[in-house]
Enzyme design. Structure first.
Site, short mmCIF file in Angstrom:
data_model
loop_
_atom_site.label_atom_id
_atom_site.label_comp_id
_atom_site.label_asym_id
_atom_site.label_seq_id
_atom_site.Cartn_x
_atom_site.Cartn_y
_atom_site.Cartn_z
N GLY A 157 0.72 -1.19 0.03
CA GLY A 157 0.15 -0.11 -0.09
C GLY A 157 0.69 1.09 -0.01
N GLY A 158 2.04 1.13 -0.46
CA GLY A 158 3.03 2.26 -0.56
C GLY A 158 2.78 3.35 -1.48
N GLY A 159 1.84 3.28 -2.37
CA GLY A 159 1.39 4.22 -3.16
C GLY A 159 0.70 5.44 -3.04
N ARG B 286 -13.31 7.69 3.22
CA ARG B 286 -14.32 6.57 3.58
C ARG B 286 -14.62 6.71 5.04
NH1 ARG B 286 -10.09 5.00 0.38
NH2 ARG B 286 -10.95 3.62 -1.55
N PRO C 184 -5.75 9.40 14.15
CA PRO C 184 -6.32 9.77 12.84
C PRO C 184 -5.39 10.68 12.06
CG PRO C 184 -7.82 10.37 14.87
CD PRO C 184 -6.50 9.97 15.38
N TYR D 53 -7.86 1.51 18.04
CA TYR D 53 -9.17 0.63 18.40
C TYR D 53 -8.65 -1.12 18.35
CZ TYR D 53 -10.41 1.41 13.26
OH TYR D 53 -10.36 1.31 11.83
C1 HXC Z 1 -20.70 -1.05 3.07
C2 HXC Z 1 -19.18 -1.63 1.48
C3 HXC Z 1 -18.70 -0.33 1.20
C4 HXC Z 1 -19.36 0.51 2.28
C5 HXC Z 1 -17.77 -1.54 -0.07
N1 HXC Z 1 -18.82 -2.17 0.34
N2 HXC Z 1 -17.90 -0.34 0.21
N3 HXC Z 1 -20.41 -2.10 2.30
N4 HXC Z 1 -20.30 0.26 3.29
N5 HXC Z 1 -18.73 1.98 2.19
C6 HXC Z 1 -19.02 -3.82 0.16
C7 HXC Z 1 -19.22 -4.03 -1.26
O1 HXC Z 1 -20.82 -3.78 -1.62
C8 HXC Z 1 -19.21 -5.28 -1.43
O2 HXC Z 1 -19.99 -6.24 -1.09
C9 HXC Z 1 -17.85 -5.62 -0.80
O3 HXC Z 1 -17.86 -4.41 0.19
C10 HXC Z 1 -16.48 -5.49 -1.62
O4 HXC Z 1 -16.67 -4.26 -2.18
P1 HXC Z 1 -15.68 -4.08 -3.39
O5 HXC Z 1 -16.04 -2.42 -3.87
O6 HXC Z 1 -15.94 -5.10 -4.23
O7 HXC Z 1 -14.27 -4.33 -2.96
P2 HXC Z 1 -12.83 -3.88 -3.28
O8 HXC Z 1 -12.99 -3.48 -4.96
O9 HXC Z 1 -11.87 -5.01 -3.06
O10 HXC Z 1 -12.48 -2.76 -2.47
C11 HXC Z 1 -12.21 -2.74 -1.28
C12 HXC Z 1 -12.79 -1.52 -0.31
C13 HXC Z 1 -12.23 -0.10 -0.93
C14 HXC Z 1 -12.26 -1.63 1.14
C15 HXC Z 1 -14.20 -1.68 -0.66
O11 HXC Z 1 -12.83 0.87 -0.12
C16 HXC Z 1 -11.05 -0.06 -0.99
O12 HXC Z 1 -10.04 -0.32 -2.02
N6 HXC Z 1 -10.17 0.53 -0.02
C17 HXC Z 1 -8.70 0.74 0.15
C18 HXC Z 1 -8.23 1.94 0.68
C19 HXC Z 1 -8.77 2.25 1.97
O13 HXC Z 1 -9.72 1.52 2.61
N7 HXC Z 1 -8.07 2.92 2.79
C20 HXC Z 1 -8.47 3.32 3.99
C21 HXC Z 1 -7.43 3.01 5.27
S1 HXC Z 1 -8.11 3.86 6.65
P3 HXC Z 1 -20.89 -7.03 -1.78
O14 HXC Z 1 -21.82 -7.97 -0.88
O15 HXC Z 1 -22.06 -6.17 -2.27
O16 HXC Z 1 -20.38 -7.75 -2.77
C22 HXC Z 1 -7.80 3.11 8.11
C23 HXC Z 1 -7.84 3.90 9.16
C24 HXC Z 1 -8.21 3.31 10.45
O17 HXC Z 1 -7.80 1.82 8.21
C25 HXC Z 1 -8.07 4.20 11.60
C26 HXC Z 1 -8.78 5.73 11.52
C27 HXC Z 1 -8.67 6.15 12.94
P1 NAP Z 2 -4.68 4.64 2.13
O1 NAP Z 2 -3.65 5.65 1.45
O2 NAP Z 2 -6.15 4.27 1.44
O3 NAP Z 2 -3.62 3.42 2.23
C1 NAP Z 2 -4.14 2.12 1.96
C2 NAP Z 2 -3.39 1.53 0.87
O4 NAP Z 2 -3.61 0.10 0.77
C3 NAP Z 2 -3.51 1.99 -0.58
O5 NAP Z 2 -2.20 2.56 -1.13
C4 NAP Z 2 -4.16 0.78 -1.37
O6 NAP Z 2 -3.57 0.83 -2.80
C5 NAP Z 2 -3.69 -0.19 -0.38
N1 NAP Z 2 -4.66 -1.43 -0.84
C6 NAP Z 2 -5.67 -1.69 -0.34
N2 NAP Z 2 -6.15 -2.81 -0.58
C7 NAP Z 2 -5.08 -3.75 -1.03
C8 NAP Z 2 -4.74 -4.87 -1.48
N3 NAP Z 2 -5.88 -5.88 -1.32
N4 NAP Z 2 -3.52 -5.27 -1.89
C9 NAP Z 2 -2.63 -4.35 -1.78
N5 NAP Z 2 -2.71 -3.30 -1.37
C10 NAP Z 2 -3.91 -2.69 -1.03
O7 NAP Z 2 -4.85 5.04 3.62
P2 NAP Z 2 -3.89 5.61 5.04
O8 NAP Z 2 -4.63 6.31 5.86
O9 NAP Z 2 -2.56 5.86 4.20
O10 NAP Z 2 -3.53 4.18 5.55
C11 NAP Z 2 -2.49 3.44 5.77
C12 NAP Z 2 -2.45 2.51 6.83
O11 NAP Z 2 -2.41 3.24 8.04
C13 NAP Z 2 -3.63 1.45 7.05
O12 NAP Z 2 -2.94 0.02 7.51
C14 NAP Z 2 -4.49 2.23 7.95
O13 NAP Z 2 -5.41 0.96 8.52
C15 NAP Z 2 -3.61 2.88 8.79
N6 NAP Z 2 -4.01 3.67 9.82
C16 NAP Z 2 -4.39 4.98 9.18
C17 NAP Z 2 -5.17 5.84 9.80
C18 NAP Z 2 -5.52 7.31 9.43
O14 NAP Z 2 -6.20 7.98 10.13
N7 NAP Z 2 -5.34 7.67 8.17
C19 NAP Z 2 -5.19 5.82 11.20
C20 NAP Z 2 -4.77 4.59 11.83
C21 NAP Z 2 -3.98 3.50 11.01
P3 NAP Z 2 -4.54 0.43 -3.91
O15 NAP Z 2 -5.83 0.81 -3.82
O16 NAP Z 2 -3.51 0.54 -5.11
O17 NAP Z 2 -4.39 -1.28 -3.93
#
Ligand code: HXC
Ligand code: NAP
Length: 213
Positions: free
Chosen positions: A22-24, A208, A199, A156
């Site tokens: 996820g380094g991009g 999201r 955060p 959490y």
């Molecule tokens: C409910 C959802 C949803 C949403 C997707 N789904 N988004 N359900 N609410 N907002 C459901 C879809 O309907 C589907 O279920 C299933 O999840 C898979 O969705 P896809 O879109 O097919 O998945 P995919 O293309 O693999 O994408 C994965 C993803 C997407 C997680 C849904 O958001 C993503 O690519 N995220 C990567 C980056 C990311 O999330 N970064 C944030 C990290 S922040 P069905 O049943 O319809 O098939 C973080 C911070 C934590 O972790 C701490 C903060 C303090």
């Molecule tokens: P982000 O930019 O969305 O990073 C998540 C990365 O994961 C993206 O680059 C995404 O790239 C990659 N990824 C998602 N699904 C993947 C898969 N199936 N295979 C390979 N790569 C995948 O969000 P971020 O906030 O920087 O989060 C980075 C880390 O910090 C995460 O572990 C998150 O839980 C943690 N964190 C974030 C926060 C915050 O507030 N931002 C707080 C606590 C912890 P692609 O979409 O190209 O695959």
């Protein structure tokens, strides 16, 4: 000391090769930049190769370091194994794995499909397990020592949290994995740590998780 000063001495990571999943984007990209500034070679991986290539070019231009983009969906063990092979072909060895890739969304749990829950568990917990197992086996088989796995959890992971239950569940699993292997694989001179950022307004997280009324 000012908080804006760099924490480590210049060239502290010279000769090291680091893989950042996820380094991009977001925190992975920011950490990659600092590793490059400190002299490491960095491999950035995720699903989106175009994004990785743009990030690698940008960071190489900004730091003068070597950054290799490699496509790899961490949910698939075979893709992780071929990513590792590419890393070894290009750099001869790998010293550190940073399990940063994650997925998350905010939702009342009763509205989640089974697949939605699985998707987060698969990226966060299974993805971290896949990379850790592949890299760990490689280090054991090649008898490489002084290796490091850094996992990213959240606050959490300890407390749990409503409305991000799949992420909380998966991150708690990653925390248990970190603690368990820190003990079990210490005999192979592998060091396991986890960090739990508060955060950060990255695009990935805020798109999201920020509440939109
Ligand atoms: C409910 C959802 C949803 C949403 C997707 N789904 N988004 N359900 N609410 N907002 C459901 C879809 O309907 C589907 O279920 C299933 O999840 C898979 O969705 P896809 O879109 O097919 O998945 P995919 O293309 O693999 O994408 C994965 C993803 C997407 C997680 C849904 O958001 C993503 O690519 N995220 C990567 C980056 C990311 O999330 N970064 C944030 C990290 S922040 P069905 O049943 O319809 O098939 C973080 C911070 C934590 O972790 C701490 C903060 C303090
Ligand atoms: P982000 O930019 O969305 O990073 C998540 C990365 O994961 C993206 O680059 C995404 O790239 C990659 N990824 C998602 N699904 C993947 C898969 N199936 N295979 C390979 N790569 C995948 O969000 P971020 O906030 O920087 O989060 C980075 C880390 O910090 C995460 O572990 C998150 O839980 C943690 N964190 C974030 C926060 C915050 O507030 N931002 C707080 C606590 C912890 P692609 O979409 O190209 O695959």
């Amino acid at each position: 000391m000012k908080f804006t000063n760099k924490m480590l001495r210049d060239n502290a990571l010279n000769g090291k090769t680091i893989v950042v999943t996820g380094g991009g984007s977001g925190l992975g990209k920011a950490m990659t930049k600092y590793f490059l500034e400190l002299g490491a070679n960095v491999v950035i991986t995720s699903r989106n190769l175009e994004k990785l290539e743009a990030t690698a070019s940008q960071l190489e231009a900004e730091t003068g370091g070597k950054c290799l983009p490699v496509q790899c969906d961490v949910r698939h063990y075979n893709q992780v194994e071929s990513m590792l092979e590419t890393v070894i072909t290009n750099f001869g060895k790998v010293d550190t794995l940073l399990n940063n890739a994650a997925g998350n969304f905010i939702s009342p749990t009763e509205r989640l499909s089974a697949n939605a829950f699985d998707t987060i568990i698969d990226i966060v917990l299974k993805g971290t397990k896949n990379c850790t197992l592949a890299f760990g086996k490689h280090w054991i088989n090649t008898k490489q020592t002084n290796t490091v796995v850094l996992n990213i959890v959240t606050t959490y992971a300890w407390t749990g949290s409503g409305y991000v239950v799949p992420s909380a569940t998966a991150k708690a699993g990653v925390l248990a994995l970190t603690r368990s292997l820190a003990v079990e694989w210490a005999k192979y001179s592998m060091r396991f740590n986890a960090i739990a950022p508060g955060p950060f307004p990255t695009k990935g997280a805020w798109n999201r998780l920020a509440w939109k009324s």
